[in-house]
Write a protein that holds these residues in place. Structure first.
Motif, short mmCIF file in Angstrom:
data_model
loop_
_atom_site.label_atom_id
_atom_site.label_comp_id
_atom_site.label_asym_id
_atom_site.label_seq_id
_atom_site.Cartn_x
_atom_site.Cartn_y
_atom_site.Cartn_z
N ILE A 125 -2.49 -19.11 20.61
CA ILE A 125 -2.86 -18.66 19.25
C ILE A 125 -4.37 -18.78 19.05
CG2 ILE A 125 -2.58 -19.14 16.78
CD1 ILE A 125 0.15 -20.35 17.42
N GLN A 126 -4.90 -19.94 19.46
CA GLN A 126 -6.35 -20.17 19.27
C GLN A 126 -7.15 -19.27 20.22
OE1 GLN A 126 -7.60 -22.48 16.93
NE2 GLN A 126 -5.50 -22.83 16.27
N VAL A 184 -1.63 -25.20 15.35
CA VAL A 184 -0.82 -24.06 14.91
C VAL A 184 -0.99 -23.97 13.40
CG1 VAL A 184 1.50 -23.10 14.78
CG2 VAL A 184 0.81 -24.40 16.80
N PRO A 212 -7.46 -17.81 13.90
CA PRO A 212 -6.00 -17.64 13.87
C PRO A 212 -5.42 -17.90 12.49
CG PRO A 212 -6.61 -19.60 15.16
CD PRO A 212 -7.88 -18.88 14.82
N GLU A 241 -5.79 -14.66 10.65
CA GLU A 241 -4.81 -13.66 11.13
C GLU A 241 -3.42 -13.95 10.56
OE1 GLU A 241 -5.03 -13.38 15.41
OE2 GLU A 241 -7.05 -12.53 15.36
N LEU A 242 -3.10 -15.25 10.42
CA LEU A 242 -1.79 -15.60 9.87
C LEU A 242 -1.70 -15.25 8.38
CD1 LEU A 242 0.94 -17.12 10.23
CD2 LEU A 242 -0.26 -19.22 9.56
#
Ligand code: NDP
Ligand code: PYC
Length: 339
Positions: free
Chosen positions: A28-29, A70, A93, A96-97
């Motif tokens: 994710i990162q 996360v 990230p 983006e989430l």
């Protein structure tokens, strides 16, 4: 051009992502960091391209950012504020989430905000406003940094370089986007001048004694100056208030106190505002997008260029010919991959 290599955009992305994966960052990162860094090189924004990889790795090694974080999305029923806790990972990230929920709420309410807390932030902001303009929304993004800029009338670093970016969507055209530090230039530019052994333009910085300097070393040890004198100083302060204090996160002086250095990427929060131009102009005469086009034509009609035109031209070149890197830059990537 001699001694340069043109890499396809996807090839640079793969290399950057592989460097971060090898350094222990989770998918994710690594993915989000590789996207933003590759975009910086693709658009010829050198101060936030591959040059940032080493600082990012240093920050991970120093234990100041969580490589396996996360991010967590927190939605409250009926609220126009979307929150993402980055869980001490990077901001990218987390953005983006949060962006799909931000866009949904901006369309529903006319205006919505994404608050990112507990993130480390080193990147350019234009990828984020472009993510909003792609959805037909206008966007305004800002974040603090760490104390490197003297307020106008002062002579010691206090404010951050506190970037602010704005985007307006355009039908069938690249969006209107500006993105700049509220200091005369980004700190990354000073560091790039230092590495290249080049003097700074006048008016960028003062030395540790408060005297104007064009020496990058003296500038890094002294203070940078806000753009536009008292105006940039006030806007930089506004960023501290809205994207630091208001969202319950660190201000630039607090970041520097925590981190103790400006050689690592700074941990703080970020504020992203999304606006629906249709909702704001509902019931009023004229289509907001058509009226905006008239304004852009009037600007261009005077021979002025719109912000981001240089960047979009660089993007088109990179898409057609690949991203041109020097031999030293390719060596740097190889060295980082071999670490
Ligand atoms: P610049 O001064 O280089 O450019 C700022 C903006 O002005 C760009 O949108 C640029 O468009 C536009 N522009 C430049 N010249 C003109 C012109 N003649 N006419 C119209 N528009 C023009 O940026 P900075 O050095 O201040 O910042 C660089 C980057 O650093 C930004 O992306 C910023 O987000 C990032 N940054 C990040 C920080 C962080 O904490 N994460 C802190 C500080 C900065 P174009 O690109 O097309 O030239
Ligand atoms: O270039 O000023 C800068 C900067 C600070 C943090 C990330 N970029």
């Amino acid at each position: 051009m001699s001694n340069t290599t043109a890499l396809p955009i996807s090839a640079l992305h793969e290399r950057v992502e592989a460097i971060f994966r090898k350094a222990g960052l989770n998918a994710i990162q690594s993915g989000a960091l590789a996207r933003v860094i590759t975009a910086g090189e693709r658009d010829a924004c050198k101060s936030h391209g591959i040059y940032r990889i080493e600082g990012t790795l240093r920050t991970v090694k120093a234990g100041k950012v969580k490589p396996d974080a996360v991010p967590e999305l927190v939605l409250q029923e009926g609220s126009a504020i979307v929150r993402v806790n980055a869980k001490c990972g990077f901001a990218n990230p987390a953005f983006e989430l949060g962006v799909p929920a931000l866009a949904d709420r901006a369309r529903a309410c006319g205006l919505a905000a994404l608050v990112i807390n507990d993130c480390t932030h080193f990147s350019a902001l234009w990828p984020e406003v472009e993510a909003l303009t792609e959805q037909g929304l206008a966007g305004l993004v800002m974040c603090p940094s760490y104390s490197t800029v003297a307020p106008t009338g002062g002579n010691k670093p206090l404010l951050g370089t506190n970037p602010i970016a704005f985007g307006w969507p355009r039908m069938g055209k690249s969006p209107y986007v500006f993105d700049f530090a509220t200091s005369v230039a980004a700190r990354g530019e000073i560091e790039l001048h230092r590495r290249a052994g080049k003097p700074l333009p006048e008016g960028w910085a003062i030395d540790a004694d408060g005297n104007p300097t064009t020496d990058p070393e003296a500038a890094l040890a002294g203070a940078m100056l806000p753009f536009g004198g008292h105006k940039g100083s006030a806007i930089g302060t506004m960023v501290e208030l809205l994207a630091g204090i208001m969202i319950g996160d660190l201000t630039s002086p607090e970041v520097l106190e925590y981190l103790g250095t400006t050689t690592l990427a700074p941990p703080h929060g970020e504020l992203i505002l999304a606006f629906s131009p249709q909702a704001f102009s509902a019931g009023r005469p004229g289509d907001p997008f058509a009226r905006a086009e008239t304004l852009f034509e009037q600007i261009a009609g005077q021979g002025a260029r719109l912000p981001s035109q240089r960047r979009y031209a660089a993007r088109a070149r990179s898409e057609a010919e690949g991203i041109v890197l020097t031999a030293a830059e390719i060596e740097q990537l190889d060295r980082l991959l071999a670490l």
